[in-house]
Enzyme design. Sequence first.
Site, short mmCIF file in Angstrom:
data_model
loop_
_atom_site.label_atom_id
_atom_site.label_comp_id
_atom_site.label_asym_id
_atom_site.label_seq_id
_atom_site.Cartn_x
_atom_site.Cartn_y
_atom_site.Cartn_z
CG ASN A 1 -14.23 2.73 5.90
OD1 ASN A 1 -15.37 3.15 6.16
ND2 ASN A 1 -14.01 1.82 4.97
CE1 TYR B 1 -3.63 -3.57 5.58
CE2 TYR B 1 -3.80 -4.94 7.55
CZ TYR B 1 -3.28 -4.71 6.29
OH TYR B 1 -2.40 -5.59 5.74
CG ASN C 1 -10.80 -1.14 8.29
OD1 ASN C 1 -9.62 -1.35 8.58
ND2 ASN C 1 -11.63 -2.11 7.95
CG HIS D 1 -6.89 4.67 1.31
ND1 HIS D 1 -7.74 5.75 1.43
CD2 HIS D 1 -7.45 3.69 2.04
CE1 HIS D 1 -8.76 5.43 2.20
NE2 HIS D 1 -8.61 4.19 2.59
CG ASP E 1 -7.40 9.00 1.00
OD1 ASP E 1 -7.21 8.73 2.21
OD2 ASP E 1 -8.25 8.40 0.32
CE1 TYR F 1 -3.86 -2.22 0.41
CE2 TYR F 1 -2.57 -3.28 2.12
CZ TYR F 1 -3.65 -3.28 1.28
OH TYR F 1 -4.52 -4.33 1.29
#
Length: 188
Positions: free
Chosen positions: A113, A65, A67, A19, A92, A14
Site C-alpha cells: 500500500n 501511515y 497507506n 513494515h 519491506d 510500529y
Amino acid sequence: MKLIVGLGNPGPKYEKTRHNIGAMVADGLVASVGERWKLHKKSGAEVAPITLAGRQALIAKPRNYMNECGRQIGPLAKFYNVAPDDLIVLHDELDIDFGLVRLKQGGGEGGHNGLRSISQAIGSRDYLRVRLGIGRPPGRQDPADFVLKPFPSSARADVDLLIRNGVDATELLAVQGLESAQNLVHAW
C-alpha cells in the site's frame, strides 16, 4: 538531487516492525552522516539533507501511515522538482528472503500500500526501489499481521545486518546508478 524515502508507520507501536524496515534504513543513512531529522513544513514529512560522494540527496520519512504516505511524498517530490528517476523508495518486501536486498526500477506494487500511495501521488511507478527482504509469513499467517509484528529478538543481529546492507545498497544506487549497483548488491 535524489529523494530517498524510507517507508514505515509512525509511532512506537510500529517502530520495530517488519513494515518499518525502510524507515530503519533511512534512520541508518541519516545517522551514518551525522545528520538529524527536521520537519518539512510544506509536506509534513521528516527530512534530512545529506551528501553522497559529492551529490546532494534528501532523505525523507513520511509521518503518516504507510497507506497514505503519498500525501506527503508527492508534495515533497514536487517541491524539490524530483523526477521519478531520482526518487528512491526503501521498503519491506515479502517476496524476497529475509536479509536480502534487491534493487529495481518501476514495476507493480505487489499489494504494498505504501508503493501504491506513492505511485498515485507522483503519477508514475517508474521510481527506483530498494527492496528489503523480510520473507513470507510462516504457515497460514496473514501477511498483513506478519508485517505489523516486530522482528523476533533472536533476529536482532540479522536485522542490523539488513539495515547496514540497505544503507550500503542505497548509497551505491544513488551514486553509481541502477545497473552498476545491482551488479554489486545482487552478488551479496
